[in-house]
Scaffold this active site. Structure first.
Site, PDB file in Angstrom:
ATOM      1  N   LYS A   1       0.860  -1.014   0.068  1.00 52.33           N
ATOM      2  CA  LYS A   1       0.029  -0.014   0.143  1.00 52.33           C
ATOM      3  C   LYS A   1       0.893   1.113  -0.069  1.00 52.33           C
ATOM      4  O   LYS A   1       1.724   1.430   0.804  1.00 52.33           O
ATOM      5  CB  LYS A   1      -0.979   0.152   1.262  1.00 52.33           C
ATOM      6  CG  LYS A   1      -2.026   1.133   1.040  1.00 52.33           C
ATOM      7  CD  LYS A   1      -2.688   1.613   2.365  1.00 52.33           C
ATOM      8  CE  LYS A   1      -2.125   2.566   3.164  1.00 52.33           C
ATOM      9  NZ  LYS A   1      -1.965   3.910   2.492  1.00 52.33           N
TER      10      LYS A   1
ATOM     11  N   GLU B   1       9.771  -0.135  10.821  1.00 49.66           N
ATOM     12  CA  GLU B   1      10.691   1.119  10.494  1.00 49.66           C
ATOM     13  C   GLU B   1       9.932   2.423  11.027  1.00 49.66           C
ATOM     14  O   GLU B   1       9.311   3.148  10.250  1.00 49.66           O
ATOM     15  CB  GLU B   1      11.417   1.155   9.166  1.00 49.66           C
ATOM     16  CG  GLU B   1      12.844   1.693   9.231  1.00 49.66           C
ATOM     17  CD  GLU B   1      12.800   2.919   8.780  1.00 49.66           C
ATOM     18  OE1 GLU B   1      12.808   4.038   9.500  1.00 49.66           O
ATOM     19  OE2 GLU B   1      12.786   3.348   7.327  1.00 49.66           O
TER      20      GLU B   1
ATOM     21  N   CYS C   1      13.339   9.975   8.644  1.00 48.48           N
ATOM     22  CA  CYS C   1      13.044   9.259   9.865  1.00 48.48           C
ATOM     23  C   CYS C   1      14.579   9.469  10.868  1.00 48.48           C
ATOM     24  O   CYS C   1      14.766   9.536  12.034  1.00 48.48           O
ATOM     25  CB  CYS C   1      12.699   7.988  10.095  1.00 48.48           C
ATOM     26  SG  CYS C   1      13.546   6.829   8.702  1.00 48.48           S
TER      27      CYS C   1
ATOM     28  N   GLU D   1       9.595  13.990  17.498  1.00 51.49           N
ATOM     29  CA  GLU D   1       9.765  13.771  16.230  1.00 51.49           C
ATOM     30  C   GLU D   1       8.974  14.800  15.224  1.00 51.49           C
ATOM     31  O   GLU D   1       7.845  14.954  15.181  1.00 51.49           O
ATOM     32  CB  GLU D   1       9.533  12.496  15.433  1.00 51.49           C
ATOM     33  CG  GLU D   1      10.137  12.455  14.138  1.00 51.49           C
ATOM     34  CD  GLU D   1       9.919  11.094  13.542  1.00 51.49           C
ATOM     35  OE1 GLU D   1       9.051  10.424  13.652  1.00 51.49           O
ATOM     36  OE2 GLU D   1      10.925  10.837  12.567  1.00 51.49           O
TER      37      GLU D   1
HETATM   38  P1  ADP Z   1       3.217   9.942   8.347  1.00 55.63           P
HETATM   39  O1  ADP Z   1       2.857  10.411  10.101  1.00 55.63           O
HETATM   40  O2  ADP Z   1       4.615  10.172   8.181  1.00 55.63           O
HETATM   41  O3  ADP Z   1       2.245  10.424   7.408  1.00 55.63           O
HETATM   42  P2  ADP Z   1       1.917   7.549   8.804  1.00 55.63           P
HETATM   43  O4  ADP Z   1       2.500   6.548   9.873  1.00 55.63           O
HETATM   44  O5  ADP Z   1       0.751   8.324   9.355  1.00 55.63           O
HETATM   45  O6  ADP Z   1       3.080   8.362   8.762  1.00 55.63           O
HETATM   46  O7  ADP Z   1       1.742   6.901   7.620  1.00 55.63           O
HETATM   47  C1  ADP Z   1       2.711   5.859   7.020  1.00 55.63           C
HETATM   48  C2  ADP Z   1       1.652   4.956   6.088  1.00 55.63           C
HETATM   49  O8  ADP Z   1       0.947   4.254   7.051  1.00 55.63           O
HETATM   50  C3  ADP Z   1       0.868   5.548   5.203  1.00 55.63           C
HETATM   51  O9  ADP Z   1       0.887   4.599   4.127  1.00 55.63           O
HETATM   52  C4  ADP Z   1      -0.434   5.554   5.752  1.00 55.63           C
HETATM   53  O10 ADP Z   1      -1.658   5.368   4.826  1.00 55.63           O
HETATM   54  C5  ADP Z   1      -0.427   4.347   6.691  1.00 55.63           C
HETATM   55  N1  ADP Z   1      -1.149   4.301   7.806  1.00 55.63           N
HETATM   56  C6  ADP Z   1      -1.918   5.270   8.422  1.00 55.63           C
HETATM   57  N2  ADP Z   1      -2.667   4.856   9.490  1.00 55.63           N
HETATM   58  C7  ADP Z   1      -2.591   3.319   9.360  1.00 55.63           C
HETATM   59  C8  ADP Z   1      -3.225   2.445  10.113  1.00 55.63           C
HETATM   60  N3  ADP Z   1      -4.199   2.782  11.237  1.00 55.63           N
HETATM   61  N4  ADP Z   1      -3.313   1.238   9.624  1.00 55.63           N
HETATM   62  C9  ADP Z   1      -2.485   0.962   8.923  1.00 55.63           C
HETATM   63  N5  ADP Z   1      -1.900   1.871   7.865  1.00 55.63           N
HETATM   64  C10 ADP Z   1      -1.817   3.136   8.291  1.00 55.63           C
END
Ligand code: ADP
Length: 504
Positions: free
Chosen positions: A200, A275, A309, A406
């Site tokens: 995804k 990660e 990161c 962060e």
């Molecule tokens: P950032 O804060 O850097 O945007 P996230 O951790 O929110 O990073 O997002 C990283 C990835 O995780 C994206 O592909 C996002 O769509 C996905 N993501 C966000 N929330 C969820 C969740 N509850 N379950 C699975 N994937 C998620």
């Protein structure tokens, strides 16, 4: 789809791709979401919608996972199929993909710049070549994943050996800071080891991954081996992380979402690697080559707009050289040309999204309210787009939010240290829930290596920062993650080990 005039500097092929109809790759076919829903993709330099991509939901995830399952269990990717694809052929497919990416390097770099905001000049020499290199490195591993034999002491006569086997169907979820490179970090080792994948992409930056999906098809991977979805975290990421037919989930993103992934994975106890975030110290000793340390620590935080990161977001400097280093880093910050990623003069583009813009400027405000002083940058409002100027905060203290959390933007917190006691300096450097990376700047090899051993993080750079290679493992101690990306290490995260014993 909302059509806006795309930048005339773009190659016409790139413009055509961006404004074309976007489809996800499921079971070897390019398809819309079952619901027909789409999500908007913004140009971070203007804040305008430039494309729409499918919004996958649980049903689409299920379709993709079942396709990956079939491909793993029954298709030519299966280890036991009569017409099976050999390890050598897997390596060749990965190399073919790398060749195709090289042919389309400029287009991929343009997509990355448009989608993420990063300078085209950077995407061209860093993101895309590193992604290509990663696929080539992993292609080489496909034929070198081996087990061992064991001289066991159990009474009797036995032959014991181990097999390293693919885990099965792997769900992968990636962020928006290095969209193509993160896709490569995930797909390369999983495929080299013989797994099938549902990947995804990040909702903010799906374009290069969708183009990669086309190249994957062109390279000739069998149907269902690689499935690439676009969708939101909750709508598509969560059902992928919790799906019972997924054997392993690999996630890169925030520590907060990493914890949700772990919970989602409990249903079938799928394997998990993460990660996650960081708050990496860059530690400058007074004997460092200061010109190099100043340029290096500035780049440690400002590269990719601080959206790394492992960004060197805590600048720890010995008090004897503190003023000089802070002044040098602030001067560099002031001199960085901020602008559209496509402008050849641009050294720093916009942040990726409005959400990130609000988050990063919110942190700058919070730091200033808590008593920090900005010696460069600070809050500056652009007319349009998500531009934040590189910012240096001084007079920060260890308990401030800007020092502990962060920020994921071009904001560094500078703090002096007064001691020559490296245990104490290391304790300060380790005073974080994170442990992803650190850099140490000194000409004294003994101090450098003593610090390297004391710092609790997955990477320590000495007199450099942000040096990556497909051969080097990367990942976190503490709440920065589980497992490693890249290198030989990552293959352990994509294989199961089976011990086989025969009574002779
Ligand atoms: P950032 O804060 O850097 O945007 P996230 O951790 O929110 O990073 O997002 C990283 C990835 O995780 C994206 O592909 C996002 O769509 C996905 N993501 C966000 N929330 C969820 C969740 N509850 N379950 C699975 N994937 C998620």
């Amino acid at each position: 789809m909302a059509t806006v005039a795309l930048d005339p500097r773009l190659d016409s092929k790139t413009s055509q791709f961006i404004s074309g109809k976007h489809r996800m790759l499921i079971d070897g076919k390019f398809v819309a979401a079952a619901s027909g829903k789409t999500l908007p993709v913004y140009n971070p330099s203007t804040g305008e919608v430039m494309a729409d991509v499918p919004e996958a939901e649980a049903g689409d995830v299920d379709r993709a996972v079942r396709a990956a399952r079939r491909a793993f269990d029954e298709g030519p990717w299966s280890q036991f199929a009569a017409n099976r694809i050999t390890a050598s052929q897997r390596g060749r497919l990965l190399n073919k993909l790398a060749d195709l990416m090289e042919t389309h390097l400029e287009e991929l770099a343009e997509l990355e710049s448009m989608d993420n905001g990063k300078p085209l000049s950077v995407a061209r020499v860093a993101d895309v070549p590193l992604a290509i290199d990663l696929f080539r490195y992993m292609a080489g591993w496909a034929t070198k994943i081996t087990g061992n034999t064991f001289p066991i002491s159990f009474p009797g006569d036995f032959l014991s050996y181990t097999l390293r086997e693919p885990i099965g169907v792997v769900g992968q979820i990636i962020p928006w800071n290095f969209p193509l490179l993160m896709a490569a970090w995930k797909l390369g080792p999983a495929l080299a080891a013989g797994n099938t994948v549902v990947l995804k992409l990040a909702e903010q930056t799906p374009l290069s991954g969708l183009r990669l999906a086309e190249l994957i098809q062109e390279a000739g991977f069998p149907e269902g081996v690689v499935n690439i979805l676009t969708g939101y975290g909750e709508g598509a990421g969560a059902p992928l992380a919790s799906h019972d037919l997924v054997d392993k989930v690999a996630f890169t993103g925030s520590t907060e979402v990493g914890k949700l992934i772990v919970k989602a994975a409990t249903g079938n106890l799928k394997k998990v690697t993460l990660e996650l975030g960081g708050k990496s110290p860059a530690i400058v000793f007074p004997d460092a080559d200061l010109d190099k340390a100043i340029a290096g620590t500035a780049s440690a935080i400002f590269f990719n707009h601080g959206q790394c990161c492992c960004a060197g977001s805590r600048l720890m400097v010995h008090e004897r050289v503190y003023d000089q280093v802070v002044e040098g880093v602030s001067k560099i910050a002031d001199s960085i040309r901020v602008g559209s990623g496509l402008d050849p003069e641009t050294q720093m583009g916009p942040l990726v999204s409005e959400e990130q813009y609000n988050r990063v400027t919110g942190y700058i405000d919070s730091g200033l309210q808590e008593g920090a002083k900005a010696t460069a940058g600070g809050r500056q409002k652009a007319d349009k787009g998500y531009f934040v100027h590189p910012t240096v905060l001084t007079r920060t203290t260890p308990e401030m939010k800007v020092v502990r959390e962060e920020i994921f933007g071009p904001v560094v917190c500078a703090q002096p240290f007064s001691d020559a006691d490296i245990d104490r300096i290391a304790r300060e450097a380790n005073d974080s829930i994170y442990g992803l990376a650190a850099s140490v700047w000194t000409q004294n090899i003994s101090i450098a290596n003593k610090m390297a051993r004391r710092i609790r993080s997955g990477t320590v750079w000495i007199n450099c920062h942000n040096v990556f290679d497909a051969a080097l493992p990367f990942g976190g101690y503490k709440q920065s993650g589980w497992g490693r990306e890249m290198g030989a290490e990552v293959l352990n995260n994509y294989t199961e080990v089976k011990a086989v014993t025969t009574a002779l």
